[in-house]
Write a protein that holds these residues in place. Structure first.
Motif, PDB file in Angstrom:
ATOM      1  N   LYS A 554       0.714  -1.089   0.092  1.00  0.00           N
ATOM      2  CA  LYS A 554       0.098   0.046  -0.426  1.00  0.00           C
ATOM      3  C   LYS A 554       0.446   1.287  -0.049  1.00  0.00           C
ATOM      4  N   TYR A 555       2.007   1.351   0.732  1.00  0.00           N
ATOM      5  CA  TYR A 555       2.359   2.455   1.016  1.00  0.00           C
ATOM      6  C   TYR A 555       3.998   2.949   0.200  1.00  0.00           C
ATOM      7  N   ARG A 556       4.654   1.684   0.029  1.00  0.00           N
ATOM      8  CA  ARG A 556       6.141   1.807  -0.945  1.00  0.00           C
ATOM      9  C   ARG A 556       5.423   1.082  -2.521  1.00  0.00           C
ATOM     10  N   GLY A 582     -23.420 -12.294  -6.654  1.00  0.00           N
ATOM     11  CA  GLY A 582     -23.221 -12.326  -8.157  1.00  0.00           C
ATOM     12  C   GLY A 582     -22.429 -11.187  -9.141  1.00  0.00           C
ATOM     13  N   TRP A 583     -22.278 -10.389  -7.981  1.00  0.00           N
ATOM     14  CA  TRP A 583     -20.863  -9.309  -8.684  1.00  0.00           C
ATOM     15  C   TRP A 583     -19.855  -8.797  -7.546  1.00  0.00           C
ATOM     16  N   VAL A 584     -18.688  -7.739  -8.408  1.00  0.00           N
ATOM     17  CA  VAL A 584     -18.116  -7.640  -7.341  1.00  0.00           C
ATOM     18  C   VAL A 584     -17.833  -6.166  -6.946  1.00  0.00           C
ATOM     19  N   THR A 585     -17.719  -5.119  -6.239  1.00  0.00           N
ATOM     20  CA  THR A 585     -17.696  -4.155  -6.728  1.00  0.00           C
ATOM     21  C   THR A 585     -16.495  -3.384  -5.511  1.00  0.00           C
ATOM     22  N   SER A 586     -16.129  -2.072  -5.366  1.00  0.00           N
ATOM     23  CA  SER A 586     -14.823  -1.783  -4.414  1.00  0.00           C
ATOM     24  C   SER A 586     -15.260  -0.077  -3.627  1.00  0.00           C
ATOM     25  N   VAL A 587     -14.177  -0.114  -2.442  1.00  0.00           N
ATOM     26  CA  VAL A 587     -14.472   1.638  -2.048  1.00  0.00           C
ATOM     27  C   VAL A 587     -14.079   2.276  -3.068  1.00  0.00           C
ATOM     28  N   PRO A 588     -14.138   3.438  -3.269  1.00  0.00           N
ATOM     29  CA  PRO A 588     -13.363   4.046  -4.514  1.00  0.00           C
ATOM     30  C   PRO A 588     -12.887   5.333  -3.400  1.00  0.00           C
ATOM     31  N   SER A 589     -11.604   5.781  -4.303  1.00  0.00           N
ATOM     32  CA  SER A 589     -10.638   6.537  -3.418  1.00  0.00           C
ATOM     33  C   SER A 589     -10.533   7.948  -4.035  1.00  0.00           C
ATOM     34  N   LEU A 590     -10.240   9.285  -3.739  1.00  0.00           N
ATOM     35  CA  LEU A 590      -9.518   9.966  -4.890  1.00  0.00           C
ATOM     36  C   LEU A 590      -8.061  10.636  -4.241  1.00  0.00           C
ATOM     37  N   ARG A 591      -7.612   9.629  -3.120  1.00  0.00           N
ATOM     38  CA  ARG A 591      -6.128  10.505  -3.727  1.00  0.00           C
ATOM     39  C   ARG A 591      -5.043   8.588  -3.754  1.00  0.00           C
ATOM     40  N   ARG A 592      -5.913   7.568  -3.882  1.00  0.00           N
ATOM     41  CA  ARG A 592      -5.522   6.504  -4.739  1.00  0.00           C
ATOM     42  C   ARG A 592      -6.595   6.082  -5.455  1.00  0.00           C
ATOM     43  N   LEU A 594      -6.939   4.067  -8.056  1.00  0.00           N
ATOM     44  CA  LEU A 594      -6.682   2.711  -8.793  1.00  0.00           C
ATOM     45  C   LEU A 594      -6.360   1.750  -7.608  1.00  0.00           C
ATOM     46  N   LEU A 595      -5.712   2.431  -6.785  1.00  0.00           N
ATOM     47  CA  LEU A 595      -4.943   0.843  -5.894  1.00  0.00           C
ATOM     48  C   LEU A 595      -6.011  -0.056  -5.396  1.00  0.00           C
ATOM     49  N   VAL A 596      -7.011   0.338  -4.979  1.00  0.00           N
ATOM     50  CA  VAL A 596      -8.297  -0.595  -4.528  1.00  0.00           C
ATOM     51  C   VAL A 596      -9.053  -1.433  -5.634  1.00  0.00           C
ATOM     52  N   LYS A 597      -9.303   0.115  -6.826  1.00  0.00           N
ATOM     53  CA  LYS A 597      -9.406  -0.569  -7.934  1.00  0.00           C
ATOM     54  C   LYS A 597      -8.878  -2.170  -8.408  1.00  0.00           C
ATOM     55  N   ASP A 598      -7.796  -1.933  -9.124  1.00  0.00           N
ATOM     56  CA  ASP A 598      -7.096  -2.845  -9.414  1.00  0.00           C
ATOM     57  C   ASP A 598      -7.125  -3.635  -8.812  1.00  0.00           C
ATOM     58  N   PHE A 599      -6.367  -3.912  -7.624  1.00  0.00           N
ATOM     59  CA  PHE A 599      -6.608  -4.914  -6.709  1.00  0.00           C
ATOM     60  C   PHE A 599      -8.287  -5.769  -7.414  1.00  0.00           C
ATOM     61  N   VAL A 652     -23.434  -9.310  -3.300  1.00  0.00           N
ATOM     62  CA  VAL A 652     -22.343  -8.547  -3.603  1.00  0.00           C
ATOM     63  C   VAL A 652     -20.882  -8.566  -2.866  1.00  0.00           C
ATOM     64  N   LEU A 653     -19.725  -8.579  -3.674  1.00  0.00           N
ATOM     65  CA  LEU A 653     -18.513  -9.011  -2.488  1.00  0.00           C
ATOM     66  C   LEU A 653     -17.896  -6.956  -2.954  1.00  0.00           C
ATOM     67  N   LEU A 654     -18.559  -6.775  -1.636  1.00  0.00           N
ATOM     68  CA  LEU A 654     -17.619  -5.440  -1.473  1.00  0.00           C
ATOM     69  C   LEU A 654     -16.203  -5.279  -0.828  1.00  0.00           C
ATOM     70  N   VAL A 655     -15.327  -4.493  -1.426  1.00  0.00           N
ATOM     71  CA  VAL A 655     -13.607  -4.680  -1.133  1.00  0.00           C
ATOM     72  C   VAL A 655     -13.115  -3.517  -0.679  1.00  0.00           C
ATOM     73  N   ASP A 656     -12.439  -3.298   0.031  1.00  0.00           N
ATOM     74  CA  ASP A 656     -11.791  -2.391   0.617  1.00  0.00           C
ATOM     75  C   ASP A 656     -10.496  -2.680   1.218  1.00  0.00           C
ATOM     76  N   ASP A 657      -9.282  -1.796   0.912  1.00  0.00           N
ATOM     77  CA  ASP A 657      -8.115  -2.050   1.871  1.00  0.00           C
ATOM     78  C   ASP A 657      -7.753  -2.730   3.520  1.00  0.00           C
ATOM     79  N   ILE A 658      -7.822  -1.856   3.815  1.00  0.00           N
ATOM     80  CA  ILE A 658      -7.996  -1.469   5.248  1.00  0.00           C
ATOM     81  C   ILE A 658      -9.622  -1.468   6.066  1.00  0.00           C
ATOM     82  N   ILE A 659      -9.849  -2.448   6.740  1.00  0.00           N
ATOM     83  CA  ILE A 659     -10.999  -2.070   7.816  1.00  0.00           C
ATOM     84  C   ILE A 659     -10.757  -1.171   9.145  1.00  0.00           C
ATOM     85  N   ASP A 660     -10.674   0.152   9.177  1.00  0.00           N
ATOM     86  CA  ASP A 660     -10.446   0.444  10.957  1.00  0.00           C
ATOM     87  C   ASP A 660     -11.626   0.130  11.355  1.00  0.00           C
ATOM     88  N   SER A 661     -12.698   1.052  11.698  1.00  0.00           N
ATOM     89  CA  SER A 661     -13.643   1.999  12.659  1.00  0.00           C
ATOM     90  C   SER A 661     -14.405   1.006  11.812  1.00  0.00           C
TER      91      SER A 661
END
Length: 695
Positions: A554-556, A582-592, A594-599, A652-661
């Motif tokens: 993620k960071y390097r 039935g399908w996959v989607t992801s949590v978007p980010s304005l800062r990165r 492509l990072l999660v979307k591409d994964f 749907v499978l909702l994908v993100d990189d890191i969960i905190d709260s």
């Protein structure tokens, strides 16, 4: 009187028992009505002094003894000894609210000899103004167990202990007081004396534990430490304790040992969400350890002060504690009635990060206190805790610490559920808190030096505790020049441990309640039809196994490798892919962007499901990890996302990189379901650790 005391001792411990040096002196001091501070080594028998003292005073017509202790649950086995000499002991704490009325009736009938309280109970107005004054005959003796908690210079300062000082000042001068600790250096002793009174009689003995054999073992990472535990724990006679800094590590270590055929159980403050079940599990596991029915309990500090098993064969630290004082406190559980017991300190790369986090978050900062005082001061009708959380970007735990400290100091007061500003003047003072933080960091540095010292380990510890009776122990690794246990581990076992850590998948529990202030003044249930279902996380962020790969990618590298895609697929095949997705989607980010979307797109391709870019980031909101409480986190997420007009009706499978709260996934799940999606199953690469230490 001494013969009577000795007779009671032998009923408690055995017919050949004798007083340790200083025990009778302490009992005699109590009987004479003195204020006494006992600074004695772990396992010396401080509870013997106050139990026998309480019995002798009771027989002379004194009222019941009040014992204030931070860990009442761990005194169960000590109370069993007190019962042997005819003492009736009761406890009032948050775990036994259904028994309070009966215990109060017993107090009025003079049927209670000892009442054990948590320091927090002294903050209850009803208890201090109604129950304590109603004790028939008044308080016969006050015992402050683990008295170093009074001093904010002590390693385990607890603000509620400050309430004890007020109680002491209200006691008649002839009521004896005894304060006990094993872990007070001269600075802490002086602070305790300043608070409890100059007339405090101090009885201080040598702190060296002559039965303990200490060894320090440096290992590169968690996988090597897991391998070491497997290879060595059965070489040690008897049962013991393995201490970890976090709850997740306790769970992980216990699970690893069980997978290798070793009977180990985790022990911490989150064994169950149900209070009664948690209490039952803790009592059951303590009993199993006492009866040698488990090889080890893998514990946080929750199994520390107050737990007494004389034949405990070993204490192993999976990580390095933050101070010499705490280390001494914890190794002191071992070898109390044995000629030989082991204290083995393992340490690795993450130890400092964890402890520095604990140090930096231990005390409310003057800035935080000032913010809370200001927000309360502006509210003529007072402020509830929920309103403060809505007003300030501060964590629930930080707000609680600030409120407790300010209330004890009299700066604010509480009526029902609201806090009000008192007329006492107050200015934020960073001098003391900065000095204490600096002290804690120095203590951490002392612990680092302990790892590398070539002198006697026990002498090093005694020096830091200002023990006047310094000597080499003659039993530790440095004194003897021999290794009790190998510092080398099998490569095959390390590789197996790495695979174990990579398979340590974590659950994501769905959020079920809106925070107070979002939909209503108080917390409100999220409608069932809006809730996401339970999801999965591949690993704990930064942990051995996949955690470090996620952090580096993620960071390097700013790209999640195919290795993580494949590992995720293995997890999903055994879990969420059984749910007819039935399908996959992801949590978007304005800062990165492509990072999660591409994964997620590569993962969807591997699974064989379509990827749909269904969620949009509509506002450049602050980083979610900078939001400190549920209201702020939920509000931030609600402002940040929207969903396209038409989405598939299938799960749907909702994908993100890191969960905190968890609020980003919760809000995105609600938005997806609002547009007609089927069940939402969250999946993330890593779960932020939260560094849940403490108990």
């Amino acid at each position: 009187m001494q013969d009577q005391a000795l007779s009671l001792l032998r009923k408690m411990i055995g017919r050949d028992a004798k007083f340790h040096q200083g025990q009778w002196e302490a009992i005699e001091s109590v009987i004479r009505g003195n204020k006494t501070l006992l600074v004695q080594r772990t396992g010396w028998g401080k509870s013997v002094v106050y139990f026998i003292g309480a019995k002798l005073l009771r027989e002379r017509g004194f009222g019941p003894t009040i014992i204030i202790s931070p860990l009442l649950s761990l005194m169960r086995n000590q109370i069993e000894n007190a019962v042997k000499i005819g003492i009736s002991a009761e406890t009032i704490n948050s775990d036994n609210t259904d028994e309070w009325t009966e215990i109060e009736d017993k107090l009025k009938r003079k049927d209670v000899d000892i009442l054990l309280l948590s320091p927090e109970r002294l903050g209850n107005k009803d208890f201090t103004e109604r129950v304590l004054p109603s004790i028939e005959g008044g308080i016969g003796m006050l015992v402050v167990d683990e008295a170093h908690c009074i001093s904010d210079w002590g390693h385990d300062f607890r603000p509620d202990y400050r309430r004890i000082v007020r109680i002491i000042k209200q006691l008649p001068p002839n009521v004896p007081l005894i304060a006990t600790t094993a872990t007070a250096n001269q600075r802490v002793v002086n602070d305790i004396k300043a608070q409890l009174g100059d007339e405090l009689h101090i009885i201080r003995g040598p702190l060296t534990r002559e039965s303990l054999q200490l060894q320090v073992i440096k290992l590169a990472d968690q996988a090597e430490r897991l391998a070491w535990l497997y290879e060595n724990i059965n070489k040690i006679e008897g049962a013991g304790i393995i201490y970890c800094l976090t709850i997740s590590d306790c769970n992980k270590v216990a699970k690893w040992l069980r997978s290798k055929g070793i009977n180990a159980l985790e022990y911490h403050a989150e064994l169950s969400k149900d209070t009664k079940e948690k209490r039952r599990l803790r009592e059951e596991r303590e009993r199993k350890l006492l009866n040698n029915e488990v090889k080890a309990l893998v514990a946080t500090v929750a199994l520390g002060m107050g737990f007494d098993k004389p034949d405990l064969g070993f204490v192993i630290h999976y990580q390095r504690p933050g101070s010499i004082v705490r280390y001494y406190q914890e190794i002191g559980r071992a070898g109390r009635a044995l000629d030989k017991a082991y204290a083995i300190l393992l340490n690795g790369v993450e130890d400092d990060d964890i402890e520095e986090y604990f140090i930096q978050t231990a005390f409310p900062t003057p800035k935080e206190m000032n913010e809370i005082v200001n927000v309360i001061e502006k509210a003529s009708l007072g402020m509830t805790k929920n309103k403060i959380l809505k007003e300030l970007n501060m964590s629930y735990g930080r707000v609680e610490k600030c409120l407790k400290t300010l209330e004890i100091e009299g700066i604010i007061y509480k009526e029902k559920s609201s806090y009000f500003r008192s007329p006492i003047s107050w200015l934020p003072d960073s001098t003391k808190s900065n000095a204490i933080t600096k002290l804690r960091l120095n203590e951490l540095e002392d612990m680092r030096k302990f790892i590398d010292t070539e002198e006697c380990y026990m002498r090093y510890i005694s020096t830091k505790l200002d023990d006047a009776h310094l000597k080499n122990c003659g039993k530790c690794h440095n004194c003897l020049g021999t290794q009790f246990f190998s510092e080398v581990v099998s490569r095959d076992n390390v590789l197996e441990a790495i695979q174990f850590l990579k398979g340590e998948y974590l659950d994501i529990e769905p959020r079920k309640q809106w925070p107070a202030g979002i939909k209503a003044e108080s917390a409100k249930k999220i409608a069932i039809e809006e809730q996401s279902l339970a999801g999965k996380a591949l690993c704990a962020y930064g942990d051995a196994g996949w955690g470090r790969v996620v952090a580096e990618d993620k960071y390097r590298n700013e790209y999640f490798t195919d290795e993580l895609v494949d590992a995720s697929l293995v997890l999903l095949k055994n879990t969420l892919l059984k749910e007819n997705l039935g399908w996959v989607t992801s949590v978007p980010s304005l800062r990165r962007p492509l990072l999660v979307k591409d994964f997620a797109m590569r993962l969807a391709e591997k699974i064989g499901l379509p990827y749909i870019d269904a969620i949009k980031k509509i506002e450049d909101t602050p980083y979610q990890k900078k939001m400190e409480n549920s209201y702020q986190q939920c509000s931030n997420a609600l402002h940040g996302f929207s969903v396209i007009e038409r989405v598939p009706e299938s799960p749907v499978l909702l994908v993100d990189d890191i969960i905190d709260s968890g609020w980003t996934l919760t809000v995105c799940g609600i938005l997806l379901k609002g547009k007609g999606s089927g069940h939402v199953y969250p999946f993330v690469l890593a779960k932020a650790s939260g560094l849940e230490g403490g108990e």
